[in-house]
Design an enzyme around this catalytic site. Structure first.
Site, PDB file in Angstrom:
ATOM      1  N   ALA A  17      -2.146   4.353   3.340  1.00  0.00           N
ATOM      2  CA  ALA A  17      -3.328   4.202   2.486  1.00  0.00           C
ATOM      3  C   ALA A  17      -4.376   3.285   3.092  1.00  0.00           C
ATOM      4  O   ALA A  17      -5.574   3.458   2.841  1.00  0.00           O
ATOM      5  CB  ALA A  17      -2.912   3.685   1.108  1.00  0.00           C
ATOM      6  N   SER A  19       0.849  -1.193   0.000  1.00  0.00           N
ATOM      7  CA  SER A  19       0.000   0.000   0.000  1.00  0.00           C
ATOM      8  C   SER A  19       0.880   1.237   0.000  1.00  0.00           C
ATOM      9  O   SER A  19       2.033   1.194   0.437  1.00  0.00           O
ATOM     10  CB  SER A  19      -0.891   0.012   1.245  1.00  0.00           C
ATOM     11  OG  SER A  19      -0.149   0.435   2.383  1.00  0.00           O
ATOM     12  N   ASP A  20       0.358   2.342  -0.484  1.00  0.00           N
ATOM     13  CA  ASP A  20       1.087   3.602  -0.344  1.00  0.00           C
ATOM     14  C   ASP A  20       0.989   4.065   1.109  1.00  0.00           C
ATOM     15  O   ASP A  20       0.308   3.464   1.942  1.00  0.00           O
ATOM     16  CB  ASP A  20       0.529   4.647  -1.309  1.00  0.00           C
ATOM     17  CG  ASP A  20       1.537   5.747  -1.643  1.00  0.00           C
ATOM     18  OD1 ASP A  20       2.530   5.890  -0.903  1.00  0.00           O
ATOM     19  OD2 ASP A  20       1.332   6.466  -2.632  1.00  0.00           O
ATOM     20  N   TYR A  21       1.666   5.149   1.389  1.00  0.00           N
ATOM     21  CA  TYR A  21       1.845   5.659   2.750  1.00  0.00           C
ATOM     22  C   TYR A  21       0.502   5.885   3.444  1.00  0.00           C
ATOM     23  O   TYR A  21      -0.293   6.723   3.027  1.00  0.00           O
ATOM     24  CB  TYR A  21       2.632   6.957   2.665  1.00  0.00           C
ATOM     25  CG  TYR A  21       3.267   7.426   3.945  1.00  0.00           C
ATOM     26  CD1 TYR A  21       4.556   7.024   4.293  1.00  0.00           C
ATOM     27  CD2 TYR A  21       2.601   8.277   4.804  1.00  0.00           C
ATOM     28  CE1 TYR A  21       5.163   7.469   5.457  1.00  0.00           C
ATOM     29  CE2 TYR A  21       3.189   8.728   5.977  1.00  0.00           C
ATOM     30  CZ  TYR A  21       4.477   8.321   6.298  1.00  0.00           C
ATOM     31  OH  TYR A  21       5.067   8.769   7.453  1.00  0.00           O
TER      32      TYR A  21
END
Length: 759
Positions: A306, A302-304
């Site tokens: 997210a 996942s992105d930061y």
């Protein structure tokens, strides 16, 4: 492109509307070729799955959830945060973001190896976007080189430096297609075109990972952001995206597929929502396309934060629901937020997430660590870091790539290169002395103290001239702000000099993530400064440092020479000076369109024709006040020499489905000095079952020619180069007539036609 979309029943369908019906021609031979092309190459060393099985059996639930958690450290220093050392000793941290440096990562790794029960090594990740310590041009700049070998070389050097510092997982390349320059992260990608973007994506993966995942001196790449992040409404970062499936498959997916075909080790999901579902849990892009159609079984990160942000998206009521959704959707590692670790055990106990799904995610991250060789060699040699970081070879490469990435936009009266008899040079502007701005956004471990500023580079080069010119400097104004206090000094310096180098643009903190802009004009008083300097009557060359196309209409009309330098990196000043003094002949081309005004956005070359294409007649698709023509077109770029293209030839006027077409053109350097030209091939499908773009890039080659040298450039078009996604979103190739255009940009060029026929 997916096999499911391309291959129907194991064969490619070729369709063309003919009268009231559709003609379909199927060739098993072409299907075989496509199957070979689309096969995902095996990467990395063999992983002993039985060893993995045994390790997973011995892990507790807390151990497993720890492997799925990527913890943040101090973003500036990489230092551990409170409580993390204890978790390390318990074996409950799988990876870190931002921790770096051989000595420091070794210290952290020793805790995991020597204190934890199962001695599972930690994986260190970092945003190495365009260099680790030796900073190369920002990705949009490197894409302007149209030189895949240069991009691969820059990525390989970044990998060597990062791996020497203990970083084995880098969150790059960013391959988002972006057609709206208001979006700050446009600087991190390769621009607006899926073909150029795909070539750049593959080159970056090859450079970062090497021939196989786990190759010494290389890292695991993480392609991002999956997907359509660059299509954010209004160019506002993190905003919603509304994109049709056909556009997703034809425009936004191809660079990701190219990265996958190059063997990329991991994917990162995007922060946007797409068609009502956040990308982190999007059932179509993540579940259907990536996992089922493309059969990607590697790590999805996942992105930061997210996962936690699913609550703000309004699809999860709390952290437990967010963790459940992300795990079930196929997220294997959660970056920064700790929803998996906090709620995973409860989800298992309540049967909301299965043990099999948890073990699958754990297996993927452990398999990546095994492929990287971390179990056999968890530590890095500190002597290698000292020898590799900022070594002379890396700096020389950064300087060369920066020079190849710059684009000459204007050179009326041949202001550039500077004449040998120039006696005095005025360097003016706020972008000439700030060492931070040339590094651009996401500059990893780059140090402004190690940056060669434009002024320093110009002074150093001037000192080497047979009759060294005097170099004087005046800032004129700040990059941002209303003050004109420095104008008088700048005007004095300009009047006392033979020529002016005006360094303007946007500061690096106005570009990149969370740097969306409603205006693309030069910020502050920089335009007023340019206008004032123009009033002195001195010859002026503008050097632009910026992270997106700017609306520089007045500058383009009134300043005789303009060099687009983007953010050139650690060797910025030297590379700019190489071009200004003529040691390097600029050969870069724009990877995206420059609008005249922000009101034209989105503006891109491969648009649809419409039923009323723009023309002189009032009732056509155009802006009544400014028209549709850009300030500078995609693929545009000048040189200190001139090139002529002629004798476009096709190997045949008709080709069968499954065949190939050879396209050749002769290129001659008709100017006074050696230089590079980027020969570009575009296609247009003249009649199709769905609307098709007015042209699409399908080939390019950057060549170097001596004065008077003539060379034949050849391209090969395969049948699949003619394809697109039909109304059912199946990849198809339709019979009929196509136009080939070969030129030096997306505007104009030499044309020829051919027809695709039934075998």
């Amino acid at each position: 492109m997916s096999r499911q979309s391309l291959l129907a029943g194991g064969e490619l369908a070729a369709n063309r509307a003919e009268g009231s019906g559709r003609l379909r021609s199927i060739t098993a031979a072409l299907a075989s070729v496509l199957a070979t092309i689309l096969a995902v190459p095996a990467s990395g060393a063999e992983v002993d799955e039985r060893t993995l099985d045994d390790l997973i059996r011995r892990m507790s639930v807390a151990d497993k959830l720890g492997q799925l958690q990527q913890f943040g450290t101090d973003g500036n220093t990489g230092e551990l945060l409170k409580g993390q050392e204890e978790l390390l000793a318990q074996g409950q941290i799988g990876s870190f973001i931002n921790a770096r440096g051989a000595r420091y990562t070794n210290r952290i790794q020793r805790i995991a190896i020597e204190s934890s029960p199962l001695k599972i090594p930690v994986l260190f990740g970092y945003d190495v976007i365009h260099g680790y310590r030796t900073i190369f041009p920002a990705p949009l700049g490197m894409a302007s080189s149209w030189d895949m070998k240069a991009i691969e070389q820059a990525s390989a050097i970044a990998a060597r430096e990062a791996s020497a510092a203990g970083v084995r997982w880098v969150f790059a390349p960013m391959v988002d297609i972006a057609r709206d320059p208001r979006w700050g992260r446009i600087i991190e990608g390769a621009g607006e075109d899926p073909y150029l973007g795909s070539r750049a994506a593959a080159a970056q993966v090859r450079g970062l990972q090497g021939a196989t995942l786990g190759e010494p001196g290389h890292v695991a790449a993480c392609v991002k952001h999956w997907v359509a992040y660059g299509a954010a409404e209004g160019g506002r970062d993190y905003n919603s995206s509304e994109v049709s499936e056909r556009t997703l498959r034809g425009v936004y997916f191809p660079p990701f597929r190219a990265a996958l075909d190059a063997g990329v080790g991991s994917f990162m999901t995007a922060l946007n929502e797409l068609d009502g579902e956040p990308a982190t849990v999007n059932s179509f892009t993540l579940g259907q396309v990536l996992r089922k159609e493309w059969k990607f079984d590697g790590v999805v990160l996942s992105d930061y934060q997210a996962v936690e942000q699913l609550i703000d998206h309004g699809v999860a009521k709390d952290g437990e629901a967010a963790a459940q959704m992300a795990l079930k959707a196929g997220i294997d590692v959660e970056e920064q937020s700790e929803m998996f670790r906090k709620h995973g055990a409860t989800l298992l106990q309540e049967g909301k997430v299965s043990q099999a799904r948890l073990d699958q995610a754990v297996r993927r991250i452990l398999r990546l660590k095994m492929k990287l060789g971390l179990f056999e060699k968890p530590y890095v040699d500190e002597a290698i870091e000292h020898a590799e970081i900022l070594c002379a070879g890396n700096l020389a490469a950064a300087r060369e790539v920066a020079g190849r990435s710059m684009v000459l936009l204007r050179n009326e009266g041949e202001i550039l290169p500077l004449k040998p008899d120039v006696q005095s040079i005025a360097v003016i502007g706020p972008m000439a002395v700030n060492p931070q701005d040339p590094l651009g956004p996401w500059f990893a471990d780059g140090k402004k103290e190690e940056t060669v500023t434009l002024l320093a580079g110009i002074k150093a080069r001037a000192a080497k001239a047979p009759n060294p010119p005097k170099v004087a400097y005046a800032k004129g104004c700040e990059a941002v702000g209303d003050s004109r206090e420095g104008f008088d000094e700048a005007l004095r310096v300009a009047r006392e000099s033979d020529v002016v180098i005006l360094a303007i643009g946007e500061p690096s903190d106005q570009s990149g993530e969370a740097a969306s802009l409603a205006s693309l004009d030069l910020p502050g008083q920089q335009l007023a400064l340019a206008q004032a300097i123009k009033g002195t009557g001195k010859p002026i060359a503008v050097v632009l440092l910026n992270g997106r196309p700017l609306t520089i209409g007045w500058v383009a009309e009134n300043i005789p020479a303009i060099l687009e330098a983007w953010y050139p990196g650690s060797q910025a000043g030297n590379a700019v000076a190489d071009i200004l003094f003529g040691d390097v002949n600029p050969g870069g081309k724009l990877p995206l369109t420059f609008p005249k005004t922000v009101g034209q956005i989105p503006l891109y070359y491969n648009h649809m024709n419409t039923g009323r294409p723009a023309g002189d007649f009032k009732y056509t698709s155009k802006y009544a006040d400014i028209g549709n023509q850009p300030l500078y077109s995609f693929g545009f770029g000048l040189s200190y020499t001139r090139f002529k293209l002629d004798n476009l030839a096709l190997s045949a006027k008709t080709i069968p489905v499954g065949g190939r077409l050879e396209v050749s053109v002769e290129v001659e350097n008709v100017g006074p000095r050696a230089g590079d030209e980027v020969v570009q091939l575009y296609l247009r499908d003249e009649v199709a079952s769905v609307t098709r773009p007015v042209k699409e890039l399908r080939g390019f080659e950057r060549i170097r020619l001596e004065p008077g040298e003539r060379r034949t450039v050849r391209f090969t078009l395969e049948t699949m180069d003619l394809g697109f996604y039909d109304r059912e979103n199946r990849f198809c190739v339709e019979l009929g007539r196509f136009k080939v255009t070969v030129g030096d940009s997306s505007e104009g060029g030499l044309d020829a036609t051919f027809e695709l026929v039934r075998r």
